[in-house]
Scaffold this motif. Structure first.
Motif, PDB file in Angstrom:
ATOM      1  N   ALA A 141      50.987  16.920  36.125  1.00 17.61           N
ATOM      2  CA  ALA A 141      52.364  16.732  35.428  1.00 17.61           C
ATOM      3  C   ALA A 141      52.828  15.399  35.775  1.00 17.61           C
ATOM      4  N   GLU A 142      52.879  14.879  37.123  1.00 23.87           N
ATOM      5  CA  GLU A 142      53.417  13.434  37.452  1.00 23.87           C
ATOM      6  C   GLU A 142      52.613  12.418  36.721  1.00 23.87           C
ATOM      7  N   ALA A 143      51.272  12.668  36.518  1.00 25.76           N
ATOM      8  CA  ALA A 143      50.402  11.564  35.879  1.00 25.76           C
ATOM      9  C   ALA A 143      50.777  11.499  34.372  1.00 25.76           C
ATOM     10  N   ILE A 144      51.015  12.821  33.617  1.00 25.57           N
ATOM     11  CA  ILE A 144      51.413  12.673  32.564  1.00 25.57           C
ATOM     12  C   ILE A 144      52.929  11.881  32.083  1.00 25.57           C
ATOM     13  N   ALA A 145      53.961  12.303  33.308  1.00 32.62           N
ATOM     14  CA  ALA A 145      55.120  11.784  33.245  1.00 32.62           C
ATOM     15  C   ALA A 145      55.024  10.139  33.409  1.00 32.62           C
ATOM     16  N   TYR A 146      54.078   9.730  34.155  1.00 36.39           N
ATOM     17  CA  TYR A 146      53.953   8.379  34.524  1.00 36.39           C
ATOM     18  C   TYR A 146      53.415   7.633  33.246  1.00 36.39           C
ATOM     19  N   PRO A 151      53.372   3.699  28.583  1.00 34.75           N
ATOM     20  CA  PRO A 151      52.500   4.037  27.574  1.00 34.75           C
ATOM     21  C   PRO A 151      51.410   2.628  27.275  1.00 34.75           C
ATOM     22  N   GLY A 152      50.170   3.015  27.303  1.00 34.25           N
ATOM     23  CA  GLY A 152      49.046   2.146  26.915  1.00 34.25           C
ATOM     24  C   GLY A 152      48.823   1.196  28.400  1.00 34.25           C
ATOM     25  N   LYS A 153      49.487   1.562  29.578  1.00 38.49           N
ATOM     26  CA  LYS A 153      49.288   0.574  30.445  1.00 38.49           C
ATOM     27  C   LYS A 153      48.537   1.513  31.732  1.00 38.49           C
ATOM     28  N   VAL A 154      47.874   2.561  31.387  1.00 43.85           N
ATOM     29  CA  VAL A 154      47.166   3.394  32.532  1.00 43.85           C
ATOM     30  C   VAL A 154      45.725   3.424  31.985  1.00 43.85           C
ATOM     31  N   ASN A 155      44.783   3.065  32.847  1.00 46.84           N
ATOM     32  CA  ASN A 155      43.456   2.774  32.571  1.00 46.84           C
ATOM     33  C   ASN A 155      42.770   4.314  33.106  1.00 46.84           C
ATOM     34  N   PHE A 156      41.733   4.676  32.340  1.00 47.86           N
ATOM     35  CA  PHE A 156      40.867   5.703  32.979  1.00 47.86           C
ATOM     36  C   PHE A 156      39.407   5.248  32.690  1.00 47.86           C
ATOM     37  N   GLY A 157      38.725   5.507  33.616  1.00 44.56           N
ATOM     38  CA  GLY A 157      37.138   5.127  33.740  1.00 44.56           C
ATOM     39  C   GLY A 157      36.237   6.314  33.213  1.00 44.56           C
ATOM     40  N   SER A 158      35.023   6.196  32.605  1.00 40.61           N
ATOM     41  CA  SER A 158      34.135   7.220  32.716  1.00 40.61           C
ATOM     42  C   SER A 158      32.686   6.540  32.601  1.00 40.61           C
ATOM     43  N   ALA A 159      31.842   7.514  32.433  1.00 37.61           N
ATOM     44  CA  ALA A 159      30.312   7.043  32.311  1.00 37.61           C
ATOM     45  C   ALA A 159      29.865   6.457  31.208  1.00 37.61           C
ATOM     46  N   GLY A 160      31.017   6.187  30.576  1.00 41.33           N
ATOM     47  CA  GLY A 160      30.533   5.297  29.087  1.00 41.33           C
ATOM     48  C   GLY A 160      30.923   6.061  27.875  1.00 41.33           C
ATOM     49  N   THR A 168      36.585  13.833  27.304  1.00 36.10           N
ATOM     50  CA  THR A 168      37.467  14.437  27.915  1.00 36.10           C
ATOM     51  C   THR A 168      38.715  13.786  28.259  1.00 36.10           C
ATOM     52  N   GLY A 169      38.508  12.675  28.670  1.00 38.85           N
ATOM     53  CA  GLY A 169      39.840  11.870  28.828  1.00 38.85           C
ATOM     54  C   GLY A 169      40.537  11.590  27.537  1.00 38.85           C
ATOM     55  N   GLU A 170      40.137  11.196  26.680  1.00 35.34           N
ATOM     56  CA  GLU A 170      40.859  11.288  24.932  1.00 35.34           C
ATOM     57  C   GLU A 170      41.433  12.443  24.777  1.00 35.34           C
ATOM     58  N   TYR A 171      40.536  13.641  24.838  1.00 34.98           N
ATOM     59  CA  TYR A 171      41.357  15.100  24.643  1.00 34.98           C
ATOM     60  C   TYR A 171      42.320  15.306  25.465  1.00 34.98           C
ATOM     61  N   PHE A 172      42.284  14.891  26.693  1.00 35.97           N
ATOM     62  CA  PHE A 172      43.427  15.322  27.580  1.00 35.97           C
ATOM     63  C   PHE A 172      44.778  14.222  27.047  1.00 35.97           C
ATOM     64  N   ALA A 173      44.337  13.045  26.769  1.00 42.29           N
ATOM     65  CA  ALA A 173      45.591  12.272  26.057  1.00 42.29           C
ATOM     66  C   ALA A 173      46.288  12.897  24.998  1.00 42.29           C
ATOM     67  N   ARG A 174      45.321  13.302  24.169  1.00 42.14           N
ATOM     68  CA  ARG A 174      45.974  13.888  23.099  1.00 42.14           C
ATOM     69  C   ARG A 174      46.690  15.146  23.439  1.00 42.14           C
ATOM     70  N   ILE A 178      50.010  11.566  25.546  1.00 43.03           N
ATOM     71  CA  ILE A 178      50.114  10.172  26.248  1.00 43.03           C
ATOM     72  C   ILE A 178      49.120   9.185  25.569  1.00 43.03           C
ATOM     73  N   ARG A 179      49.309   7.955  25.981  1.00 42.35           N
ATOM     74  CA  ARG A 179      48.349   6.937  25.439  1.00 42.35           C
ATOM     75  C   ARG A 179      47.889   6.162  26.897  1.00 42.35           C
ATOM     76  N   ILE A 180      46.512   6.592  27.166  1.00 48.91           N
ATOM     77  CA  ILE A 180      45.908   5.745  28.184  1.00 48.91           C
ATOM     78  C   ILE A 180      44.814   5.232  27.813  1.00 48.91           C
TER      79      ILE A 180
END
Length: 324
Positions: A141-146, A151-160, A168-174, A178-180
């Motif tokens: 909840a705090e990550a979503i609020a942040y 917006p657009g300033k939080v990066n997330f990494g994945s295996a490619g 999963t990250g894009e699905y979570f954002a939708r 939020i925009r990550i």
């Protein structure tokens, strides 16, 4: 003439059966290669090596693990699809290569249903949403609020691109509204390494590659992506518990061969795989990696791949990621 033709046909059938029996008795007669379509250090590599070690003992032949990373696993997958269907080049199948890539790439270079023959399932495991300790959020909840505040300033990494972590990250954002920003790596190992170094604040990575660092306090686990908590991180809530309704995105592993591989080879490999998965040693190692063992027949794995591809094609659409 009819009698001669019938006799000839019977002889041909007998010869075919005989060659199959002979082949089954002599296979394998040399080293087998397990292609893992990602660099070393990721969950697929960890699972592949555990299975390779035990199956090597059971089959009486060496099995080497060949890490061929690139393009979200499609480089290695294409190489296996084009390999000789003789049972000596196999692939450690993974949700990203068998279920996501066909929807994400306009031309992945292979068809998971037509270019591979399933040998059997290995198991499944969730991804994990983990953050660097310096990241201000201590809960989902705090990550979503942040993220909403930045917006657009939080990066997330994945295996490619095209991996389970990416989608999963894009699905979570939708789902969270939020925009990550996605930062693709060439495997889970490099992504987690950069996360540990503080170069990125957040990652969706397989639980096998993050649990040790979460337990050591080097990373903070916010959630797992399965509908049930995972024994590897029992104190980390599921996404659903964290407030993201209906969230379910687990990854699955299995073993596949190039299309055209003889049935007797598939049966022999499936028998060895199932025996390996039943051994206490393999059970212990895979459980330590957070993998729930789910052995199957080749037919059951084929059915699973079909259903998994349909499921993830919907998640790709829900994530908003455009096909490449």
């Amino acid at each position: 003439m009819r009698g001669v033709s019938a006799l000839l046909a019977q002889l041909l059938v007998a010869l075919g059966v005989g060659s199959g029996v002979a082949g089954a008795q002599t296979y394998p007669s040399r080293t087998i290669t397990f292609v893992v379509p990602f660099p070393p250090g990721g969950s697929t590599s960890l699972v592949g090596r555990v299975i390779a070690d035990r199956m090597s003992q059971l089959l009486g032949q060496s099995i080497i693990v060949d890490n061929r990373g690139g393009a979200g696993g499609t480089v290695g997958a294409k190489a296996v699809a084009k390999s000789e269907p003789d049972g000596y080049t196999l692939m450690v199948g993974y949700t990203g290569t068998l279920a996501i890539a066909p929807s994400l790439y306009r031309s992945a270079g292979y068809d998971p249903r037509k270019d591979f023959v399933p040998i059997g399932m290995i198991g499944s495991a969730p991804s994990s949403l983990v953050v660097h300790p310096s990241f201000p959020a201590k809960t989902v909840a705090e990550a979503i609020a942040y993220a909403k505040a930045n917006p657009g300033k939080v990066n997330f990494g994945s295996a490619g691109i095209g991996t389970v972590g990416h989608i999963t990250g894009e699905y979570f954002a939708r789902a969270a509204g939020i925009r990550i920003v996605h930062i693709p790596y060439k495997g889970s190992g490099p992504a987690v390494s950069d996360l540990l170094g503080g170069h990125i604040p957040m990652s969706f990575s397989p639980i096998a590659t993050t649990a040790g660092n979460v337990k050591a306090g080097l990373l903070r686990g916010l959630a797992v992506t399965s509908v049930r908590r995972n024994p590897l991180l029992p104190d980390v809530p599921t996404m659903i518990e964290a407030g993201v309704t209906g969230f379910d995105a687990v990854l699955a592993y299995g073993l596949v061969a190039p299309a055209g591989t003889p049935r007797f080879v598939i049966d022999k490999l499936n028998a060895a795989l199932q025996t390996a998965l039943a051994s206490d040693e393999v059970k212990k190692q895979l459980e330590l990696d957070g993998t729930e063992i789910t052995p199957s027949t080749p037919e059951e794995y084929a059915d699973f791949i079909d259903k998994d591809e349909k499921k993830w094609s919907e998640l790709v659409k829900a994530s908003g990621v455009e096909p490449e």
